[in-house]
Design a protein around this motif. Structure first.
Motif, short mmCIF file in Angstrom:
data_model
loop_
_atom_site.label_atom_id
_atom_site.label_comp_id
_atom_site.label_asym_id
_atom_site.label_seq_id
_atom_site.Cartn_x
_atom_site.Cartn_y
_atom_site.Cartn_z
N GLU A 132 0.83 -1.20 0.00
CA GLU A 132 0.00 0.00 0.00
C GLU A 132 0.87 1.25 0.00
O GLU A 132 0.57 2.23 -0.70
CB GLU A 132 -0.93 0.01 1.21
N ILE A 133 1.94 1.23 0.78
CA ILE A 133 2.86 2.37 0.79
C ILE A 133 3.41 2.60 -0.61
O ILE A 133 3.48 3.74 -1.09
CB ILE A 133 4.02 2.13 1.78
N LYS A 134 3.77 1.52 -1.26
CA LYS A 134 4.33 1.61 -2.62
C LYS A 134 3.33 2.24 -3.57
O LYS A 134 3.69 3.11 -4.39
CB LYS A 134 4.74 0.22 -3.10
N GLN A 135 2.08 1.83 -3.51
CA GLN A 135 1.07 2.36 -4.43
C GLN A 135 0.78 3.84 -4.15
O GLN A 135 0.62 4.64 -5.08
CB GLN A 135 -0.22 1.53 -4.31
N LEU A 136 0.73 4.20 -2.88
CA LEU A 136 0.52 5.60 -2.53
C LEU A 136 1.69 6.46 -3.01
O LEU A 136 1.50 7.58 -3.51
CB LEU A 136 0.36 5.75 -1.01
N SER A 137 2.89 5.94 -2.88
CA SER A 137 4.08 6.68 -3.31
C SER A 137 4.10 6.84 -4.83
O SER A 137 4.49 7.89 -5.36
CB SER A 137 5.35 5.97 -2.84
N LYS A 138 3.67 5.80 -5.52
CA LYS A 138 3.62 5.88 -6.98
C LYS A 138 2.63 6.95 -7.42
O LYS A 138 2.91 7.73 -8.34
CB LYS A 138 3.21 4.52 -7.56
N MET A 139 1.48 7.00 -6.75
CA MET A 139 0.49 8.03 -7.07
C MET A 139 1.06 9.42 -6.83
O MET A 139 0.94 10.32 -7.67
CB MET A 139 -0.77 7.82 -6.21
N CYS A 140 1.70 9.62 -5.68
CA CYS A 140 2.27 10.92 -5.33
C CYS A 140 3.33 11.33 -6.34
O CYS A 140 3.31 12.45 -6.86
CB CYS A 140 2.86 10.86 -3.92
N ALA A 141 4.25 10.43 -6.63
CA ALA A 141 5.34 10.75 -7.55
C ALA A 141 4.82 11.06 -8.94
O ALA A 141 5.30 11.99 -9.61
CB ALA A 141 6.33 9.59 -7.60
N THR A 142 3.82 10.32 -9.38
CA THR A 142 3.25 10.55 -10.72
C THR A 142 2.65 11.94 -10.83
O THR A 142 2.88 12.66 -11.81
CB THR A 142 2.19 9.48 -11.04
N ARG A 143 1.90 12.33 -9.82
CA ARG A 143 1.26 13.65 -9.87
C ARG A 143 2.29 14.78 -9.83
O ARG A 143 2.17 15.77 -10.55
CB ARG A 143 0.28 13.79 -8.70
N LEU A 144 3.31 14.63 -8.99
CA LEU A 144 4.29 15.70 -8.88
C LEU A 144 5.16 15.77 -10.13
O LEU A 144 5.53 16.85 -10.58
CB LEU A 144 5.16 15.50 -7.64
N ASN A 145 5.50 14.63 -10.69
CA ASN A 145 6.33 14.63 -11.90
C ASN A 145 5.58 15.19 -13.10
O ASN A 145 6.18 15.79 -14.00
CB ASN A 145 6.84 13.23 -12.21
N MET A 146 4.27 14.99 -13.12
CA MET A 146 3.46 15.59 -14.19
C MET A 146 3.50 17.10 -14.12
O MET A 146 3.31 17.79 -15.13
CB MET A 146 2.01 15.11 -14.09
N ALA A 147 3.78 17.62 -12.93
CA ALA A 147 3.78 19.06 -12.75
C ALA A 147 5.09 19.71 -13.19
O ALA A 147 5.17 20.93 -13.29
CB ALA A 147 3.52 19.41 -11.28
N PHE A 148 6.12 18.92 -13.45
CA PHE A 148 7.39 19.50 -13.89
C PHE A 148 7.31 19.89 -15.36
O PHE A 148 6.81 19.15 -16.19
CB PHE A 148 8.53 18.51 -13.68
N MET A 149 7.83 21.07 -15.67
CA MET A 149 7.86 21.57 -17.04
C MET A 149 9.19 22.25 -17.31
O MET A 149 9.87 22.67 -16.37
CB MET A 149 6.73 22.59 -17.26
N PRO A 150 9.57 22.39 -18.57
CA PRO A 150 10.77 23.17 -18.90
C PRO A 150 10.61 24.61 -18.39
O PRO A 150 9.50 25.14 -18.36
CB PRO A 150 10.83 23.12 -20.42
N PRO A 151 11.70 25.27 -17.99
CA PRO A 151 11.61 26.61 -17.40
C PRO A 151 10.88 27.63 -18.26
O PRO A 151 10.20 28.51 -17.74
CB PRO A 151 13.08 27.00 -17.22
N GLU A 152 10.98 27.53 -19.59
CA GLU A 152 10.36 28.56 -20.43
C GLU A 152 8.83 28.48 -20.39
O GLU A 152 8.15 29.48 -20.62
CB GLU A 152 10.84 28.43 -21.88
N ILE A 153 8.28 27.30 -20.08
CA ILE A 153 6.83 27.18 -20.01
C ILE A 153 6.29 27.74 -18.69
O ILE A 153 5.39 28.57 -18.68
CB ILE A 153 6.38 25.72 -20.22
N PRO A 154 6.84 27.32 -17.54
CA PRO A 154 6.32 27.87 -16.29
C PRO A 154 6.55 29.36 -16.11
O PRO A 154 5.97 29.95 -15.21
CB PRO A 154 7.09 27.08 -15.23
N THR A 155 7.38 29.99 -16.93
CA THR A 155 7.53 31.44 -16.84
C THR A 155 6.16 32.10 -16.98
O THR A 155 5.83 33.04 -16.27
CB THR A 155 8.49 31.96 -17.91
N GLY A 156 5.35 31.60 -17.92
CA GLY A 156 4.01 32.13 -18.08
C GLY A 156 3.15 31.89 -16.85
O GLY A 156 2.37 32.75 -16.45
N LEU A 157 3.32 30.71 -16.23
CA LEU A 157 2.57 30.43 -15.01
C LEU A 157 3.00 31.34 -13.87
O LEU A 157 2.19 31.79 -13.07
CB LEU A 157 2.77 28.96 -14.61
#
Length: 671
Positions: free
Chosen positions: A219-244
């Protein structure tokens, strides 16, 4: 295992002995590990009135209950002791690699009492603890010390040891000294490194390999996978988040709060220094020692010369603490910057606090100077926030004729003078001339200097505030004042509360409006008080778990602390029940302060921090926080006396604290 080892290591430096102590499950069930376990041990083992720099003080180095269980972003460790700078409980939090080292040696905490008469370090492995002579490494900076000890105990094919140590500032017992790990991570605040220095403790080496796990590893493993997936989806190249980033600048004007996952975009791309654009545009970054505004003193052009984009030009790699899937840190090559008389090469990227403190806060637009100071402080082992506050105070004292040029070593100590600022930082760290006075912080300096200097010594309860202007966030101003470790922005605030969405899992936590009028935040109401307390209790829970603040603010739906804790321990508690543990930890820390004569009102923020004399222009114009009324209301809602901040007897009984505060000896000594 239930995430914890059930053992602590107690070391007596006076007698040069150590022993293993078994801790009952009941303690973990009521206080977790980390901040809770450390506060409990310190409450019961540090006598009232103990000199923070004397042998009666105890210093605890703790891991979190989730560390090494397979959960992600849960590798924080803490140093807990009686603080020389505040006189109350001292806590400093750090990432890096040291937390798992403690647990792989078979312990949840290392508790150190007494004092050695000569420099020593601890070497801990599967066999136990040895107290070793440190005379050959005494005087080395923090990075040099760590490299030397790692090399000394590394072996081919073996896991690399981990080291926590102090730099020269800690050896000199400075009140702003911290404890360092991984060549630049630092448990910086409240003088915890100075306490190590007073005990002649240079370092701790952990070199164990004992296994640690939770109850439900899958269960810990599955929760960690969910957390990591969501946070990694949030990473973008610097030129894109400049607009954000540009969007975040106008959120306050639009009466909008960012979603927690947006913080992952910013942190994962730039690290915490990405906050500089936001704080500069919104006014949240204090200017000119809290006495000015960006509109008056630091232009957008100057801000752009010191922002995150300038720092990323030097970045060579991203940096990840233990168990992190986030990677908000970074490594920089600063070998070619100006002012680098020490020849520094690859270093840690500065955090936002260090970046802002030594640029806009001091009206300095020399980014190279800031990069040099950041690395110098890391190696000396000094808290950048407090050091910057001391420099700001000294500049204003010179400006107003309270200190002379001769008093500050002949320096032309003026706003934005990078060369003079660098030299004054060195004077503080090396305790040369008046630097020795400022090495004890702004409150102490003001007490000695007098002449009205306290107006420029911005602090609360003896602690210099971080680079987040509480005039724009009444919840944060209240937390600066009510937290037993004062002037601490990581306890929460309106912005963070809106990101964390605690109300979605905690029944009593009020919902925060994502869109709409926020004027109610400046009213001393029960609703605002409950938001403040939800932040405070949740942060204590995360500290007990070994969790990371930057994971925490992504939101309870993205960072599943409650679920991880149940999977690791098997306790099956509800979020409300876990928040009750957070309240118990918070209140125990308050009782530590009261035991040592530090009363809650002492932590009230400095007048400048709450706008007692409001600014006339800029984002903070006309802003005054009714902090006294808000502190009282929050204490009332917590079950404390609203006039004194002292917990009511009925609250202590309800939390079961009287028994916990008198059960330190109900343990088993096994070696």
């Amino acid at each position: 295992m239930k995430g914890y080892t059930g053992q602590i290591l107690e070391v007596d430096l006076t007698n040069k002995t150590s022993r293993t102590i078994k801790i009952k499950d009941e303690i973990y069930e009521k206080l977790l590990s980390g901040a809770g376990l450390g506060a409990w041990w310190c409450y019961n083992h540090i006598p009232a009135g103990a000199d923070p720099m004397g042998p009666d003080n105890v210093v605890c180095i703790t891991s979190g209950i989730l560390t090494c269980t397979g959960s992600t972003i849960t590798g924080r460790w803490m140093v807990i002791t009686k603080s020389p700078s505040t006189g109350g409980i001292g806590e400093a939090n750090c990432g890096g690699t040291f937390a798992p080292g403690i647990k792989h040696c078979g312990f949840d905490m290392i508790a150190i009492k007494g004092a050695s008469d000569t420099p020593v370090y601890l070497y801990i492995d599967n066999k136990g603890c040895e107290i070793k002579d440190a005379s050959d490494i005494w005087g080395m900076d923090a990075a040099e010390t760590e490299i030397e000890l790692i090399n000394r105990y590394s072996a081919p094919g073996k896991k690399r040891p981990v080291v926590a140590d102090i730099g020269p500032a800690g050896e000199k017992c400075g009140w702003m000294a911290g404890v360092c790990n991984d060549n630049g991570r630092i448990a910086a605040r409240q003088g915890v490194g100075g306490v190590w220095g007073s005990k002649k403790l240079k370092a701790i080496v952990c070199n164990g390999t004992k296994p640690v796990s939770g109850v439900n590893t899958e269960e810990i493993k599955q929760l960690s996978k969910m957390c990591a997936t969501r946070l990694n989806m949030a990473f973008m190249p610097p030129e894109i988040p400049t607009g954000l980033l540009n969007i975040t600048k106008v959120l306050p004007e639009l009466q909008l709060s960012p979603d927690g996952l947006l913080t992952a975009v910013l942190m994962g791309t730039w690290g915490t220094c990405g906050a500089s654009q936001f704080t500069g545009q919104t006014g949240e970054g204090p200017i000119r020692n809290w006495g000015g505004t960006q509109k008056e003193h630091f232009s957008v052009r100057q801000l752009n010369k010191t922002d995150a984009h300038q720092i990323l030009k030097h970045q060579t790699n991203r940096y990840y603490c233990y168990s992190c899937s986030y990677g908000c840190g970074g490594e920089l090559d600063i070998s070619k910057i100006k002012h680098n008389d020490q020849g520094y090469t690859i270093v840690h990227k500065p955090e936002y606090e260090s970046q802002w403190d030594f640029t806009a806060f001091l009206l300095n637009e020399d980014n190279d100077a800031m990069l040099f100071i950041n690395e110098y402080l890391n190696r000396q082992g000094v808290d950048a926030i407090s050091c910057g506050g001391c420099v700001g105070m000294a500049i204003e004292c010179v400006e107003h004729g309270i200190l002379t040029k001769e008093d500050v070593g002949g320096l032309d100590l003026t706003w934005g003078n990078a060369e003079a600022i660098i030299e004054f930082v060195k004077m503080i760290c090396e305790q040369r001339g008046i630097g020795e006075l400022f090495s004890h912080g702004t409150r102490y300096a003001a007490q000695v200097i007098g002449k009205g200097s306290e107006k420029f010594g911005v602090q609360g309860g003896g602690m210099e505030p971080p680079m987040h202007d509480s005039r724009l966030d009444p919840q944060q101003a209240t937390l600066y004042g009510i937290d037993p470790t004062p002037s601490r922005h990581t306890s929460g605030g309106s912005l963070y509360y809106g990101c964390m969405h605690i109300w979605k899992k905690v029944s009593w936590a009020p919902a925060a409006a994502i869109v709409g009028d926020k004027s109610g935040e400046s009213i001393a109401s029960e609703e605002e008080a409950l938001k403040v307390l939800a932040c405070a209790y949740y942060k204590r829970l995360v500290d007990g778990a070994g969790g990371c603040y930057f994971g925490m603010i992504t939101g309870v739906g993205n960072y599943p602390v409650f679920e991880w804790l149940n999977a690791a321990t098997g306790w099956g508690l509800t979020p409300d029940e876990y928040m009750y543990i957070g309240k118990r930890i918070f209140t125990l820390r308050q009782m530590f302060n009261i035991k040592h004569g530090k009363m809650p009102w002492d932590n009230r923020p400095h007048d400048r921090m709450v706008g007692d004399t409001p600014h006339k222009v800029g984002k903070t114009a006309g802003k005054t926080v009714p902090v006294d009324a808000m502190m009282k209301k929050t204490w009332e809602c917590a079950g404390y006396d609203p006039d004194t901040g002292v917990p009511l007897d009925s609250t202590l009984e309800e939390l079961g604290l009287p028994a916990l505060m008198n059960m330190a000896e109900e343990v088993s000594y096994v070696g």
